[in-house]
Scaffold this motif. Structure first.
Motif, PDB file in Angstrom:
ATOM      1  N   ARG A 194       0.854  -1.184   0.000  1.00  0.00           N
ATOM      2  CA  ARG A 194       0.000   0.000   0.000  1.00  0.00           C
ATOM      3  C   ARG A 194       0.891   1.235   0.000  1.00  0.00           C
ATOM      4  N   LEU A 195       0.794   2.032  -1.049  1.00  0.00           N
ATOM      5  CA  LEU A 195       1.586   3.252  -1.091  1.00  0.00           C
ATOM      6  C   LEU A 195       1.078   4.219  -0.031  1.00  0.00           C
ATOM      7  N   PRO A 196       1.944   5.107   0.467  1.00  0.00           N
ATOM      8  CA  PRO A 196       1.497   6.082   1.475  1.00  0.00           C
ATOM      9  C   PRO A 196       0.280   6.866   0.982  1.00  0.00           C
ATOM     10  N   LYS A 197      -0.660   7.131   1.887  1.00  0.00           N
ATOM     11  CA  LYS A 197      -1.882   7.840   1.509  1.00  0.00           C
ATOM     12  C   LYS A 197      -1.599   9.235   0.982  1.00  0.00           C
ATOM     13  N   ASP A 198      -0.456   9.803   1.388  1.00  0.00           N
ATOM     14  CA  ASP A 198      -0.107  11.150   0.926  1.00  0.00           C
ATOM     15  C   ASP A 198       0.456  11.176  -0.489  1.00  0.00           C
ATOM     16  N   VAL A 199       0.608  10.010  -1.107  1.00  0.00           N
ATOM     17  CA  VAL A 199       0.963   9.982  -2.533  1.00  0.00           C
ATOM     18  C   VAL A 199      -0.333  10.207  -3.301  1.00  0.00           C
ATOM     19  N   HIS A 200      -0.642  11.470  -3.544  1.00  0.00           N
ATOM     20  CA  HIS A 200      -1.936  11.845  -4.121  1.00  0.00           C
ATOM     21  C   HIS A 200      -1.891  11.803  -5.646  1.00  0.00           C
ATOM     22  N   PHE A 201      -1.661  10.622  -6.194  1.00  0.00           N
ATOM     23  CA  PHE A 201      -1.655  10.457  -7.642  1.00  0.00           C
ATOM     24  C   PHE A 201      -3.058  10.085  -8.122  1.00  0.00           C
ATOM     25  N   VAL A 202      -3.416  10.641  -9.274  1.00  0.00           N
ATOM     26  CA  VAL A 202      -4.722  10.333  -9.873  1.00  0.00           C
ATOM     27  C   VAL A 202      -4.697   8.953 -10.514  1.00  0.00           C
ATOM     28  N   ASP A 203      -3.552   8.573 -11.067  1.00  0.00           N
ATOM     29  CA  ASP A 203      -3.401   7.248 -11.658  1.00  0.00           C
ATOM     30  C   ASP A 203      -1.957   6.796 -11.489  1.00  0.00           C
ATOM     31  N   TYR A 204      -1.670   5.555 -11.935  1.00  0.00           N
ATOM     32  CA  TYR A 204      -0.353   4.964 -11.766  1.00  0.00           C
ATOM     33  C   TYR A 204       0.003   4.242 -13.058  1.00  0.00           C
ATOM     34  N   ALA A 205       1.203   4.533 -13.598  1.00  0.00           N
ATOM     35  CA  ALA A 205       1.550   4.033 -14.926  1.00  0.00           C
ATOM     36  C   ALA A 205       2.632   2.961 -14.924  1.00  0.00           C
ATOM     37  N   SER A 206       3.588   3.016 -13.997  1.00  0.00           N
ATOM     38  CA  SER A 206       4.688   2.065 -14.044  1.00  0.00           C
ATOM     39  C   SER A 206       5.406   2.036 -12.705  1.00  0.00           C
ATOM     40  N   VAL A 207       6.078   0.899 -12.441  1.00  0.00           N
ATOM     41  CA  VAL A 207       6.821   0.722 -11.199  1.00  0.00           C
ATOM     42  C   VAL A 207       8.186   0.113 -11.524  1.00  0.00           C
ATOM     43  N   ALA A 208       9.212   0.501 -10.754  1.00  0.00           N
ATOM     44  CA  ALA A 208      10.551  -0.049 -10.944  1.00  0.00           C
ATOM     45  C   ALA A 208      11.236  -0.172  -9.590  1.00  0.00           C
ATOM     46  N   VAL A 209      11.919  -1.298  -9.378  1.00  0.00           N
ATOM     47  CA  VAL A 209      12.629  -1.558  -8.130  1.00  0.00           C
ATOM     48  C   VAL A 209      14.115  -1.703  -8.417  1.00  0.00           C
ATOM     49  N   SER A 210      14.936  -1.104  -7.554  1.00  0.00           N
ATOM     50  CA  SER A 210      16.383  -1.273  -7.618  1.00  0.00           C
ATOM     51  C   SER A 210      16.895  -1.350  -6.186  1.00  0.00           C
ATOM     52  N   GLY A 211      17.364  -2.531  -5.783  1.00  0.00           N
ATOM     53  CA  GLY A 211      17.761  -2.704  -4.393  1.00  0.00           C
ATOM     54  C   GLY A 211      16.564  -2.518  -3.482  1.00  0.00           C
ATOM     55  N   ASP A 212      16.680  -1.587  -2.527  1.00  0.00           N
ATOM     56  CA  ASP A 212      15.558  -1.320  -1.625  1.00  0.00           C
ATOM     57  C   ASP A 212      14.769  -0.082  -2.032  1.00  0.00           C
ATOM     58  N   ARG A 213      15.030   0.446  -3.240  1.00  0.00           N
ATOM     59  CA  ARG A 213      14.330   1.652  -3.694  1.00  0.00           C
ATOM     60  C   ARG A 213      13.259   1.283  -4.710  1.00  0.00           C
ATOM     61  N   ILE A 214      12.110   1.922  -4.568  1.00  0.00           N
ATOM     62  CA  ILE A 214      10.987   1.669  -5.456  1.00  0.00           C
ATOM     63  C   ILE A 214      10.504   2.988  -6.039  1.00  0.00           C
ATOM     64  N   ALA A 215      10.267   3.009  -7.344  1.00  0.00           N
ATOM     65  CA  ALA A 215       9.815   4.201  -8.052  1.00  0.00           C
ATOM     66  C   ALA A 215       8.471   3.917  -8.713  1.00  0.00           C
TER      67      ALA A 215
END
Length: 296
Positions: A194-215
Motif C-alpha cells: 500500500r503506497l502512502p496515503k499522501d501519494v496523491h496520484f490520480v493514476d499509476y503508470a509504471s513501477v521499478a525496483v532497484s535494491g531497496d528503492r521503489i519508483a
C-alpha cells in the motif's frame, strides 16, 4: 511511516530521443504498420528494452544518437498480438524478461497475464496472475521484479486507486502494488504493498525496483514517487519523496504520457512516453525515451 516529502525542484532532463529515430523497421506487417508507441521499458546490461502498444516486438536500445547496429528489434518470432501490453521487467535469477498483458478474459474472469521471453526475444511461455480484475482497461499497468532470498517475485501496479476504475479509481491516496510468487501453473498472489496515503496520484503508470528503492510514475499527475522497501517482506518503510516533471514556459504539463520507468543508476531513471494528442503540450514529447536525474 513518515510523511511524504515533496521536492521543490523538478526532475532534471538529461537526454531524450524519439524511439522511431533510433530504430530501423524489420520486415513484418506487425511492425511496419505500427507507429512505435512505447508502453514499457526496463534496463538490463546497459541497454534499454522497450515494448509497444502497437507491436508485439521488443526493442533493444544502446545508442541514443540515432539509428545504429546497436539498436534493433529482437527476433520477430516473439509472436502474439500487441494489445494491452503494458510493461516489461527483467528477472536477474532466470535471466528472462516478463511482459505484462493488462487484462485477458479467462473462464469468464478478467486476469492479467505475463509473457516470458529469453534474452534474445524467444518466447518461453505465459502464465496468468492470480488476481481478478474489475474492468478490462483498468487492470495492472506496471510490472517489476523483486528478489527475496534468491527467489523472484513480480510486482503488479494497479492503474487506478484501490485497484478500481471510474471515479473511485481516480480518487488519490489508494496506490496498490500486488505481489506474486511463481507457482506450477500461474503466479500466486501473496501480498500487497500500500503506497502512502499522501501519494496523491490520480493514476499509476509504471513501477521499478532497484535494491531497496521503489519508483512509481503517474501520467495524470505528471509526477514520480520514490520510496524505500523494508529489507524483509513487502512493505514501504518510509513516506518517500514526490518529484514533479519539468513543465514548459507556460507552466503546462508536457510529460503527461509517461508509460514506463526503470532505474539507470542511483540518481537517474529512464522513462518512455506514449502517443499524445497532436494539439496538446505533450505532443512534442510523445513516443520518446527520456533520461531524468533526481535533483540534488
Amino acid at each position: 511511516m513518515t510523511s511524504v516529502h515533496r521536492s521543490t525542484e523538478p526532475l532534471e532532463l538529461i537526454v531524450e530521443a524519439k524511439v522511431a529515430d533510433l530504430l530501423d523497421r524489420p520486415d513484418g506487417d506487425d511492425v511496419r504498420a505500427s507507429s512505435l508507441e512505447p508502453s514499457g521499458v526496463c534496463v538490463h546490461d546497459g541497454a534499454c528494452y522497450l515494448i509497444f502498444d502497437d507491436s508485439s516486438a521488443i526493442a533493444r536500445i544502446e545508442d541514443w544518437s540515432g539509428r545504429s547496429l546497436r539498436n534493433r528489434m529482437l527476433d520477430a518470432s516473439v509472436g502474439g498480438h500487441a494489445q494491452d501490453r503494458e510493461d516489461i521487467a527483467f528477472d536477474p535469477v532466470s535471466g528472462h524478461f516478463f511482459v505484462l498483458v493488462e487484462a485477458v478474459r479467462h473462464h469468464g474472469q478478467l486476469l492479467s497475464e505475463v509473457l516470458e521471453y529469453a534474452p534474445h526475444g524467444t518466447p518461453l511461455g505465459r502464465a496468468f496472475l492470480d488476481l481478478i480484475l474489475e474492468t478490462q482497461n483498468k487492470g495492472l499497468e506496471g510490472l517489476s521484479c523483486l528478489v527475496r532470498d534468491g527467489e523472484p517475485f513480480l510486482l503488479g501496479l494497479c492503474e487506478g486507486n484501490h485497484c478500481r476504475g471510474g471515479a473511485e479509481g481516480r480518487r488519490p491516496g489508494g496506490g496498490r502494488i500486488h505481489i506474486f510468487q511463481r507457482g506450477p501453473h500461474h503466479w500466486t498472489h501473496v501480498d500487497v504493498i500500500r503506497l502512502p496515503k499522501d501519494v496523491h496520484f490520480v493514476d499509476y503508470a509504471s513501477v521499478a525496483v532497484s535494491g531497496d528503492r521503489i519508483a512509481v510514475v503517474s501520467q495524470s499527475s505528471s509526477a514520480l514517487w520514490i520510496g524505500k522497501l523494508a529489507a524483509k517482506g513487502f512493505a514501504v518503510e518510509d513516506g518517500g519523496t514526490i518529484y514533479r516533471f519539468p513543465r514548459d514556459a507556460q507552466d503546462r504539463v508536457v510529460y503527461g504520457n509517461v508509460e514506463g520507468v526503470s532505474w539507470l543508476s542511483d540518481d537517474r531513471l529512464v522513462m518512455v512516453s506514449d502517443k499524445a494528442e497532436k494539439n496538446s503540450p505533450a505532443w512534442a514529447k510523445e513516443r520518446s525515451l527520456h533520461v531524468f536525474a533526481l535533483p540534488a
